[in-house]
Design a protein around this motif. Structure first.
Motif, PDB file in Angstrom:
ATOM      1  N   LEU A  42       0.857  -1.178   0.000  1.00  0.00           N
ATOM      2  CA  LEU A  42       0.000   0.000   0.000  1.00  0.00           C
ATOM      3  C   LEU A  42       0.898   1.234   0.000  1.00  0.00           C
ATOM      4  N   ALA A  59       0.627  -4.955   2.341  1.00  0.00           N
ATOM      5  CA  ALA A  59      -0.826  -5.079   2.495  1.00  0.00           C
ATOM      6  C   ALA A  59      -1.184  -6.172   3.506  1.00  0.00           C
ATOM      7  N   ASP A  80      -5.489  -8.535  -1.881  1.00  0.00           N
ATOM      8  CA  ASP A  80      -4.901  -7.217  -1.663  1.00  0.00           C
ATOM      9  C   ASP A  80      -5.844  -6.102  -2.089  1.00  0.00           C
ATOM     10  N   THR A  81      -6.668  -6.340  -3.115  1.00  0.00           N
ATOM     11  CA  THR A  81      -7.598  -5.308  -3.574  1.00  0.00           C
ATOM     12  C   THR A  81      -8.622  -4.951  -2.502  1.00  0.00           C
ATOM     13  N   VAL A  84      -6.790  -2.815   0.401  1.00  0.00           N
ATOM     14  CA  VAL A  84      -6.620  -1.382   0.146  1.00  0.00           C
ATOM     15  C   VAL A  84      -7.904  -0.624   0.442  1.00  0.00           C
ATOM     16  N   GLN A  88      -8.329   2.311   3.279  1.00  0.00           N
ATOM     17  CA  GLN A  88      -8.914   3.622   3.004  1.00  0.00           C
ATOM     18  C   GLN A  88     -10.089   3.934   3.923  1.00  0.00           C
ATOM     19  N   ILE A 109      -3.614   7.072  -1.847  1.00  0.00           N
ATOM     20  CA  ILE A 109      -3.477   5.667  -1.448  1.00  0.00           C
ATOM     21  C   ILE A 109      -3.701   4.781  -2.667  1.00  0.00           C
ATOM     22  N   GLU A 110      -2.796   3.865  -2.890  1.00  0.00           N
ATOM     23  CA  GLU A 110      -2.936   2.946  -4.021  1.00  0.00           C
ATOM     24  C   GLU A 110      -2.231   1.638  -3.715  1.00  0.00           C
ATOM     25  N   LEU A 111      -2.680   0.606  -4.408  1.00  0.00           N
ATOM     26  CA  LEU A 111      -2.076  -0.719  -4.273  1.00  0.00           C
ATOM     27  C   LEU A 111      -1.067  -0.915  -5.384  1.00  0.00           C
TER      28      LEU A 111
END
Length: 307
Positions: A42, A59, A80-81, A84, A88, A109-111
């Protein structure tokens, strides 16, 4: 300055090393290294009182520390999706034990499927919610004629000071000044001072210091107006960086400023006096800092400086 041999300090590498020392002195688990490539991460940016900084955390590592009960209930690993989205949704997804990394908002914030491999090692910090890699630290809070006098005056003792330059420091930053910090010289002066008056400028040569006389002029103070309601802790201190001090007399001084050289000791660069509002507060080493100069603090005077 090109003739003076200075140890070069890479600004970002020094900042990372200093952060690591601060965290370890405070008793936190910390180190330098590079993230493994085995799992997703992350990536985020954090905004706080010390400024913006950037980092990343694993993550799965974050999930196991932040929501251990949830992971125990899942029969399969949480994708993992989804992690994230949980990251958030949580109000304070990270709990950071050091003041300089405290934040009030996480953005961007991004994976990412694999951590980028940096050119230099990143500092990491173990927190109650997993290991955090800090990819970008918060920015650090930035005589035209010879002297003539009667013979009876030529023997009077005088003190000549060679001032490299000045910068400014907040009062609260002064309290945190420690050994190993590097103070950037923001305004180069290279002045020869006598009783607070500028009587000339100096340049570095392989043989020592070469003085050039100028018209006498008072030392500029670079003062700024401060709002009446300003916090005392934020009032700036004027920092001066003194290269050398030499006791002399008018007769010798007259010869110096007419073009003669002042020899420096071999360790002169390791004995730069740092003065705050005129008072000695530290001793440091003159270093090359990218395109400018800085002084790495070797000793901080918490009470009175040594004689």
């Amino acid at each position: 300055m090109s003739n003076l041999r200075l140890r070069r300090v890479e600004v970002l590498a020094h900042a990372r090393a200093q952060a690591l020392q601060r965290w370890r002195r405070a008793g936190h688990g910390a180190g330098l290294g590079r993230p493994e490539q085995s799992s997703g991460y992350l990536r985020f940016a954090a905004r706080g009182g010390e400024g913006e900084w950037r980092g990343l955390t694993g993550a799965q590592d974050w999930l196991s520390h932040a929501l251990p009960g949830l992971r125990a209930l899942l029969s399969d690993a949480c994708p993992d999706t989804r992690i994230v989205r949980l990251f958030q949704a949580v109000a304070q997804p990270l709990v950071l034990p050091v003041d300089e990394l405290r934040y009030h908002e996480l953005i961007d914030i991004e994976l990412i499927t694999a951590a980028p491999q940096p050119v230099h090692d990143w500092p990491w910090l173990d927190t109650p919610r997993g290991r955090v890699w800090v990819t970008q630290l918060p920015a650090p809070r930035s005589l035209s004629r010879p002297v003539s006098a009667p013979l009876w005056l030529r023997g009077l003792p005088l003190r000549l000071e060679l001032l490299l330059g000045v910068s400014h420091l907040r009062q609260d930053s002064r309290a945190r000044l420690g050994v190993g910090d590097v103070l950037r010289i923001t305004h180069r002066t290279d002045q020869c001072l006598l009783a607070g008056q500028c009587i000339g400028h100096f340049t570095f040569t392989p043989e020592g210091i070469h003085m050039q006389s100028t018209l006498a002029e008072p030392l500029q103070q670079h003062t700024e107006e401060t709002p009446a309601q300003a916090d005392l802790a934020t009032l700036p201190l004027r920092l001066e960086f003194l290269l050398a001090r030499q006791d002399t007399d008018l007769g010798t001084l007259a010869q110096m400023i007419e073009g003669q050289l002042i020899a420096l000791t071999s360790d002169a660069a390791q004995h730069i006096e740092v003065r705050a509002n005129g008072k000695p507060v530290a001793r440091g080493e003159l270093v090359q800092l990218e395109q400018g100069l800085g002084v790495e603090v070797l000793e901080v005077y918490r009470s009175e400086p040594p004689l």
